[in-house]
Write an enzyme that holds these catalytic residues in place. Structure first.
Site, PDB file in Angstrom:
ATOM      1  N   GLN A 183      -4.203  -5.026   7.148  1.00  0.00           N
ATOM      2  CA  GLN A 183      -5.193  -6.020   6.691  1.00  0.00           C
ATOM      3  C   GLN A 183      -4.992  -7.360   7.396  1.00  0.00           C
ATOM      4  O   GLN A 183      -5.718  -8.310   7.116  1.00  0.00           O
ATOM      5  CB  GLN A 183      -5.080  -6.219   5.163  1.00  0.00           C
ATOM      6  CG  GLN A 183      -5.305  -4.966   4.334  1.00  0.00           C
ATOM      7  CD  GLN A 183      -6.767  -4.519   4.311  1.00  0.00           C
ATOM      8  OE1 GLN A 183      -7.668  -5.236   4.741  1.00  0.00           O
ATOM      9  NE2 GLN A 183      -7.005  -3.303   3.842  1.00  0.00           N
ATOM     10  N   CYS A 206      -4.707   2.505  -3.578  1.00  0.00           N
ATOM     11  CA  CYS A 206      -3.444   2.986  -2.998  1.00  0.00           C
ATOM     12  C   CYS A 206      -2.324   1.968  -3.199  1.00  0.00           C
ATOM     13  O   CYS A 206      -1.510   1.744  -2.291  1.00  0.00           O
ATOM     14  CB  CYS A 206      -3.602   3.317  -1.516  1.00  0.00           C
ATOM     15  SG  CYS A 206      -4.793   4.596  -1.191  1.00  0.00           S
ATOM     16  N   HIS A 256       0.873  -1.185   0.000  1.00  0.00           N
ATOM     17  CA  HIS A 256       0.000   0.000   0.000  1.00  0.00           C
ATOM     18  C   HIS A 256       0.907   1.231   0.000  1.00  0.00           C
ATOM     19  O   HIS A 256       2.040   1.183   0.524  1.00  0.00           O
ATOM     20  CB  HIS A 256      -0.837  -0.057   1.284  1.00  0.00           C
ATOM     21  CG  HIS A 256      -1.906   0.983   1.414  1.00  0.00           C
ATOM     22  ND1 HIS A 256      -1.646   2.283   1.766  1.00  0.00           N
ATOM     23  CD2 HIS A 256      -3.256   0.899   1.278  1.00  0.00           C
ATOM     24  CE1 HIS A 256      -2.793   2.954   1.836  1.00  0.00           C
ATOM     25  NE2 HIS A 256      -3.779   2.137   1.532  1.00  0.00           N
ATOM     26  N   ASP A 311       3.404  -4.194   8.023  1.00  0.00           N
ATOM     27  CA  ASP A 311       2.175  -3.423   7.908  1.00  0.00           C
ATOM     28  C   ASP A 311       1.028  -4.408   8.144  1.00  0.00           C
ATOM     29  O   ASP A 311       0.700  -5.219   7.271  1.00  0.00           O
ATOM     30  CB  ASP A 311       2.110  -2.798   6.509  1.00  0.00           C
ATOM     31  CG  ASP A 311       0.746  -2.155   6.225  1.00  0.00           C
ATOM     32  OD1 ASP A 311      -0.169  -2.274   7.077  1.00  0.00           O
ATOM     33  OD2 ASP A 311       0.596  -1.554   5.148  1.00  0.00           O
ATOM     34  N   LYS A 347     -10.264  -0.603  10.695  1.00  0.00           N
ATOM     35  CA  LYS A 347     -10.515  -1.796   9.873  1.00  0.00           C
ATOM     36  C   LYS A 347     -10.844  -3.007  10.740  1.00  0.00           C
ATOM     37  O   LYS A 347     -11.074  -4.097  10.232  1.00  0.00           O
ATOM     38  CB  LYS A 347      -9.291  -2.099   8.998  1.00  0.00           C
ATOM     39  CG  LYS A 347      -8.989  -1.031   7.947  1.00  0.00           C
ATOM     40  CD  LYS A 347      -7.859  -1.464   7.059  1.00  0.00           C
ATOM     41  CE  LYS A 347      -7.195  -0.317   6.328  1.00  0.00           C
ATOM     42  NZ  LYS A 347      -7.976   0.238   5.236  1.00  0.00           N
TER      43      LYS A 347
HETATM   44  C1  PLP Z   1      -2.307  -2.766   3.570  1.00  0.00           C
HETATM   45  C2  PLP Z   1      -2.673  -1.398   4.034  1.00  0.00           C
HETATM   46  N1  PLP Z   1      -1.730  -0.623   4.594  1.00  0.00           N
HETATM   47  C3  PLP Z   1      -1.999   0.609   5.034  1.00  0.00           C
HETATM   48  C4  PLP Z   1      -3.262   1.140   4.928  1.00  0.00           C
HETATM   49  C5  PLP Z   1      -3.515   2.520   5.439  1.00  0.00           C
HETATM   50  O1  PLP Z   1      -4.386   2.493   6.503  1.00  0.00           O
HETATM   51  P1  PLP Z   1      -4.833   3.851   7.214  1.00  0.00           P
HETATM   52  O2  PLP Z   1      -5.620   4.592   6.186  1.00  0.00           O
HETATM   53  O3  PLP Z   1      -5.634   3.418   8.374  1.00  0.00           O
HETATM   54  O4  PLP Z   1      -3.601   4.577   7.561  1.00  0.00           O
HETATM   55  C6  PLP Z   1      -4.276   0.389   4.347  1.00  0.00           C
HETATM   56  C7  PLP Z   1      -5.637   0.960   4.167  1.00  0.00           C
HETATM   57  O5  PLP Z   1      -6.355   0.639   3.275  1.00  0.00           O
HETATM   58  C8  PLP Z   1      -3.972  -0.915   3.901  1.00  0.00           C
HETATM   59  O6  PLP Z   1      -4.908  -1.676   3.333  1.00  0.00           O
END
Ligand code: PLP
Length: 406
Positions: free
Chosen positions: A199, A364, A120, A196, A222
């Site tokens: 998910q 993203c 992401h 990260d 999430k």
């Molecule tokens: C794999 C992953 N990393 C990071 C993020 C970013 O999350 P946040 O918007 O809560 O910072 C997301 C959000 O969709 C994600 O799916």
């Protein structure tokens, strides 16, 4: 189905407020159970004051709730100590913290870090910002045609690298990555391992000690919790060694005209008024997920995702291209696809007209989109309140979409 969806939905007021409601976008943000909403409302109605500052009873009560929430979150991911849980705004801020604190202190020209092509932007752009500021090499673990990480060249990629940062579960492909194998490989190469977990933690029981990461980031919204709160876990010694990220009130022991002394963990990394009500809500979200049981959450998701893969294959054969692993047991509850030669935004709009909420776009993950040679995909994502009827509604709406566009 591992979970009784009719019972689960009774916990979520939005299912009462909106009928019919086919919500297939939990990978972007999950719905909130009544228990989380009530806990946050009760906090504001009866217990709100700023934390760590006041010496009156109400402020002490708010502080106890906030610090209690930290302890609850620590238990949820099996962190050894509550002070190793840092609250941030979201995963994005947690990963920016890692880049600007650890990265700025340890990286420079001639150094290298390793990311993956399925990241992401939250785990790409913070490193690129730092790269532009101080200069180092970014290497990329490629993605295989079936949507997994290609680890065949991992040793060479990690050779001399100082950090490996990767997603536990892809938000596009759904791929569940071999986290322990990757953290072990990073450590064998002398690199720091950052995960990260945006998910991962909402869907897979998370034990930060067993996963072997040095730093593990996840996000409240999430995983049934509120927006506005994220988490970074790191072990005490590592966090102690890292300089503060944001400066201001709440993170200092002393400030003089010629400098400041940072506070102890976790306060060193929590400048300004923190997300207090959000922490209270996140703690209750952890209670709720434990009540459903993370093993059941995962089993439910595998069943719904498997049903969705079968349904799309049976009903649309060659008209749907699903990205990511074919086996539902190797993927989270995320299903990204392209439909005929239609633009994903057009598909999503028609699905919305038939009451089905899915997301379209690059999610993203533009480098991954380039690997997949698509500009955008439609993404349906499942959680504890989804069932086969939601999948059938998705398939029916896709049928209408095919008819609409001829
Ligand atoms: C794999 C992953 N990393 C990071 C993020 C970013 O999350 P946040 O918007 O809560 O910072 C997301 C959000 O969709 C994600 O799916």
């Amino acid at each position: 189905m591992a979970l009784d969806v009719a019972t689960v939905r009774k916990d979520f007021p939005i299912y009462e407020a909106r009928k019919p409601f086919v919500f297939l976008d939990s990978a972007a943000s999950s719905q909130k159970p009544r228990a989380v909403i009530d806990a946050m409302t009760a906090y504001y109605e009866t217990s709100h004051a700023n934390v760590h500052r006041g010496v009156y009873g109400l402020a002490e009560e708010a502080t106890a709730l906030y610090e209690g929430a930290r302890a609850r979150v620590a238990r949820f991911v099996n962190a050894p100590q509550a002070k190793e849980i840092l609250f941030s705004k979201n995963v994005t801020e947690s990963l920016n913290l890692v880049a600007q604190s650890w990265g700025r202190a340890h990286l420079g020209p001639g150094d290298a870090i390793v990311l993956t092509e399925m990241e992401h932007h939250a785990n790409i752009v913070p490193w690129q910002i730092l790269q532009a500021q101080i200069g180092f090499e970014i290497r990329w673990i490629p993605v295989t045609p079936d949507g997994k990480l290609d680890l065949s060249d991992l040793d060479r990629l990690l050779d001399g690298a100082k950090l490996l940062s990767f997603t536990g579960v892809s938000n596009v492909l759904g791929t569940i990555n071999p986290v322990r194998q990757l953290t072990d490989a990073a450590h064998a190469a002398g690199a720091l391992a950052v995960v990260d977990g945006a998910q991962y933690t909402p869907h897979v029981a998370t034990d930060v000690q067993a996963l072997g990461a040095d730093l593990f980031a996840f996000t409240g919204h999430k995983m049934l919790g509120p927006t506005g709160i994220g988490v970074l876990w790191g072990n005490e010694a590592l966090l102690e060694s890292m300089p503060p990220f944001l400066g201001g009130g709440g993170m200092i022991r002393d400030v003089r005209k010629d400098g400041f002394l940072p506070d102890e963990l976790p306060h060193k990394f929590e400048a300004g008024t923190p997300p207090i009500a959000e922490a209270v809500g996140l703690a209750v979200a952890c209670d709720e997920l434990d009540r459903y049981d993370m093993g059941e959450v995962r089993a439910h998701e595998v069943a719904v995702t498997g049903y969705a893969l079968d349904t799309l294959r049976e009903r649309f054969a060659g008209d749907v291209v699903v990205h990511g692993p074919a086996d539902p047991a190797s993927r989270g509850g995320v299903l990204s696809f392209t439909f005929k030669d239609l633009h994903p935004h057009d598909v999503t709009q028609v699905l919305d007209e038939h009451g089905v909420c899915v997301r379209a776009g690059h999610h993203c993950a533009k480098p991954l989109m380039r690997c997949l040679e698509v500009g955008a995909v439609v993404r349906a994502s499942f959680y504890i309140y989804n069932d086969e009827a939601d999948v059938d509604a998705l398939a029916d709406a896709l049928q209408r979409c095919a008819e609409f566009f001829g």
